[in-house]
Write a protein that holds these residues in place. Structure first.
Motif, PDB file in Angstrom:
ATOM      1  N   CYS A   4      32.070  57.380  34.368  1.00 27.07           N
ATOM      2  CA  CYS A   4      32.982  57.404  35.421  1.00 27.07           C
ATOM      3  C   CYS A   4      32.463  57.216  36.961  1.00 27.07           C
ATOM      4  O   CYS A   4      33.379  57.161  37.631  1.00 27.07           O
ATOM      5  CB  CYS A   4      33.863  58.680  35.272  1.00 27.07           C
ATOM      6  SG  CYS A   4      34.649  58.850  33.823  1.00 27.07           S
ATOM      7  N   VAL A   5      31.177  57.250  37.059  1.00 26.09           N
ATOM      8  CA  VAL A   5      30.628  57.182  38.404  1.00 26.09           C
ATOM      9  C   VAL A   5      30.876  55.681  38.793  1.00 26.09           C
ATOM     10  O   VAL A   5      30.623  54.894  38.406  1.00 26.09           O
ATOM     11  CB  VAL A   5      29.087  57.557  38.443  1.00 26.09           C
ATOM     12  CG1 VAL A   5      28.498  57.246  39.900  1.00 26.09           C
ATOM     13  CG2 VAL A   5      28.878  58.980  38.102  1.00 26.09           C
ATOM     14  N   SER A   6      31.335  55.620  39.912  1.00 30.59           N
ATOM     15  CA  SER A   6      31.839  54.393  40.689  1.00 30.59           C
ATOM     16  C   SER A   6      30.487  53.455  41.050  1.00 30.59           C
ATOM     17  O   SER A   6      29.507  54.153  41.281  1.00 30.59           O
ATOM     18  CB  SER A   6      32.664  54.400  41.659  1.00 30.59           C
ATOM     19  OG  SER A   6      32.021  54.879  43.013  1.00 30.59           O
ATOM     20  N   GLY A   7      30.518  52.369  40.954  1.00 35.16           N
ATOM     21  CA  GLY A   7      29.529  51.380  41.437  1.00 35.16           C
ATOM     22  C   GLY A   7      29.129  51.623  42.861  1.00 35.16           C
ATOM     23  O   GLY A   7      28.092  51.501  43.001  1.00 35.16           O
ATOM     24  N   GLU A   8      30.138  52.204  43.584  1.00 35.82           N
ATOM     25  CA  GLU A   8      30.102  52.319  45.012  1.00 35.82           C
ATOM     26  C   GLU A   8      29.027  53.249  45.377  1.00 35.82           C
ATOM     27  O   GLU A   8      27.984  53.440  45.920  1.00 35.82           O
ATOM     28  CB  GLU A   8      31.305  52.252  45.767  1.00 35.82           C
ATOM     29  CG  GLU A   8      32.157  51.299  46.237  1.00 35.82           C
ATOM     30  CD  GLU A   8      32.509  50.510  45.117  1.00 35.82           C
ATOM     31  OE1 GLU A   8      32.909  51.052  44.028  1.00 35.82           O
ATOM     32  OE2 GLU A   8      32.868  49.189  45.058  1.00 35.82           O
ATOM     33  N   LEU A   9      29.438  54.305  44.401  1.00 41.35           N
ATOM     34  CA  LEU A   9      28.485  55.559  44.475  1.00 41.35           C
ATOM     35  C   LEU A   9      27.019  55.542  44.279  1.00 41.35           C
ATOM     36  O   LEU A   9      26.171  55.651  44.669  1.00 41.35           O
ATOM     37  CB  LEU A   9      29.231  56.791  43.832  1.00 41.35           C
ATOM     38  CG  LEU A   9      28.402  58.212  43.731  1.00 41.35           C
ATOM     39  CD1 LEU A   9      28.418  58.631  45.046  1.00 41.35           C
ATOM     40  CD2 LEU A   9      29.255  59.157  42.730  1.00 41.35           C
ATOM     41  N   GLU A  73      30.822  46.286  42.302  1.00 41.07           N
ATOM     42  CA  GLU A  73      31.182  45.502  41.092  1.00 41.07           C
ATOM     43  C   GLU A  73      31.629  43.872  41.382  1.00 41.07           C
ATOM     44  O   GLU A  73      31.125  42.992  40.709  1.00 41.07           O
ATOM     45  CB  GLU A  73      32.402  46.126  40.100  1.00 41.07           C
ATOM     46  CG  GLU A  73      32.598  45.505  38.775  1.00 41.07           C
ATOM     47  CD  GLU A  73      33.662  46.272  38.079  1.00 41.07           C
ATOM     48  OE1 GLU A  73      33.943  45.735  36.715  1.00 41.07           O
ATOM     49  OE2 GLU A  73      34.182  47.172  38.355  1.00 41.07           O
ATOM     50  N   ARG A  74      32.429  43.893  42.228  1.00 40.02           N
ATOM     51  CA  ARG A  74      32.924  42.505  42.509  1.00 40.02           C
ATOM     52  C   ARG A  74      31.731  41.485  43.279  1.00 40.02           C
ATOM     53  O   ARG A  74      31.483  40.470  42.815  1.00 40.02           O
ATOM     54  CB  ARG A  74      34.032  42.663  43.756  1.00 40.02           C
ATOM     55  CG  ARG A  74      34.555  41.039  43.811  1.00 40.02           C
ATOM     56  CD  ARG A  74      35.958  41.304  44.653  1.00 40.02           C
ATOM     57  NE  ARG A  74      36.515  40.035  45.056  1.00 40.02           N
ATOM     58  CZ  ARG A  74      37.496  39.813  45.710  1.00 40.02           C
ATOM     59  NH1 ARG A  74      37.994  40.997  46.308  1.00 40.02           N
ATOM     60  NH2 ARG A  74      37.969  38.575  46.043  1.00 40.02           N
ATOM     61  N   TYR A  75      30.750  42.081  43.880  1.00 38.92           N
ATOM     62  CA  TYR A  75      29.737  41.599  44.451  1.00 38.92           C
ATOM     63  C   TYR A  75      28.751  41.124  43.526  1.00 38.92           C
ATOM     64  O   TYR A  75      28.413  40.106  43.445  1.00 38.92           O
ATOM     65  CB  TYR A  75      28.871  42.668  45.302  1.00 38.92           C
ATOM     66  CG  TYR A  75      27.452  41.995  45.788  1.00 38.92           C
ATOM     67  CD1 TYR A  75      27.518  41.360  47.233  1.00 38.92           C
ATOM     68  CD2 TYR A  75      26.350  42.447  45.231  1.00 38.92           C
ATOM     69  CE1 TYR A  75      26.247  40.901  47.452  1.00 38.92           C
ATOM     70  CE2 TYR A  75      25.154  41.986  45.608  1.00 38.92           C
ATOM     71  CZ  TYR A  75      25.081  41.018  46.755  1.00 38.92           C
ATOM     72  OH  TYR A  75      23.847  40.469  47.139  1.00 38.92           O
ATOM     73  N   LEU A  76      28.428  42.008  42.499  1.00 40.71           N
ATOM     74  CA  LEU A  76      27.411  41.704  41.325  1.00 40.71           C
ATOM     75  C   LEU A  76      28.025  40.670  40.549  1.00 40.71           C
ATOM     76  O   LEU A  76      27.237  39.689  40.088  1.00 40.71           O
ATOM     77  CB  LEU A  76      27.343  42.914  40.496  1.00 40.71           C
ATOM     78  CG  LEU A  76      26.569  44.127  41.211  1.00 40.71           C
ATOM     79  CD1 LEU A  76      26.358  45.366  40.487  1.00 40.71           C
ATOM     80  CD2 LEU A  76      25.178  43.798  41.763  1.00 40.71           C
TER      81      LEU A  76
END
Length: 185
Positions: A4-9, A73-76
């Motif tokens: 559940c840890v966000s990609g941003e974190l 996520e969008r960047y990747l």
């Protein structure tokens, strides 16, 4: 690692601490979905993995300079898409045919079986087109002929070729909408 840890974190932790542990968490979270996404374009697992690994190597080497101003996520996924298209361009220069106008935006959580099903459905949709429409679409997308070349070869006007390609794309969009509703629900 908590899924559940966000990609941003994860990205923030990696940028701040810059260690292997943080990078590994980012890698573990996104590697498989990015490989599936690249596979949709490249149709080869090894090439898909190569593209994704190259992207992660770039991130590791340039972590101090990479600044992500959209979602991680969008960047990747955008990075993998661009690298896959570059890979296809290179393949095309070596003589293999591609369709660079193909825009792929498939949900990232698909399994290999689902991707095979999608490929089969796409092929079925193309085969279901009326014969003349299918032939024109095939000449355009698979043979790489321009609209003028197709018109000349078939003895029809360029506008007729454009109309058939538009019709084929509309029908494929309808089929994809049906497919997406099945995938997403």
């Amino acid at each position: 690692m908590d899924s559940c840890v966000s990609g941003e974190l994860l990205w923030t932790r990696f940028k701040k601490e810059g260690g292997q542990k943080e990078f590994r968490q980012l890698f573990d979270r996104f590697y498989a979905p990015l490989c599936r996404y690249a596979f949709l374009m490249l149709k080869d697992r090894m090439e898909a993995e190569e593209v994704v690994l190259d992207m992660f190597i770039y991130l590791w080497k340039n972590r101090e300079w990479v600044d992500i101003d959209i979602s991680v996520e969008r960047y990747l996924f955008r990075s993998v898409r661009n690298r896959s298209l570059n890979f296809l361009r290179t393949r095309h220069e070596k003589g293999e045919l591609i369709d660079e106008s193909m825009e792929i935006s498939v949900p990232p959580g698909l399994s290999c079986v689902e991707m095979d099903d999608i490929s089969g459905l796409v092929q079925s949709a193309v085969e279901a087109l009326p014969p003349k429409c299918r032939k024109i679409f095939s000449l355009s997308r698979e043979s790489g002929l321009s609209n003028a070349e197709i018109a000349s070869e078939m003895g029809i006007s360029v506008k007729t070729v454009e109309a058939h390609i538009t019709r084929a794309l509309k029908e494929l969009r309808v089929q994809f909408k049906k497919l997406y509703s099945l995938i997403l629900f």
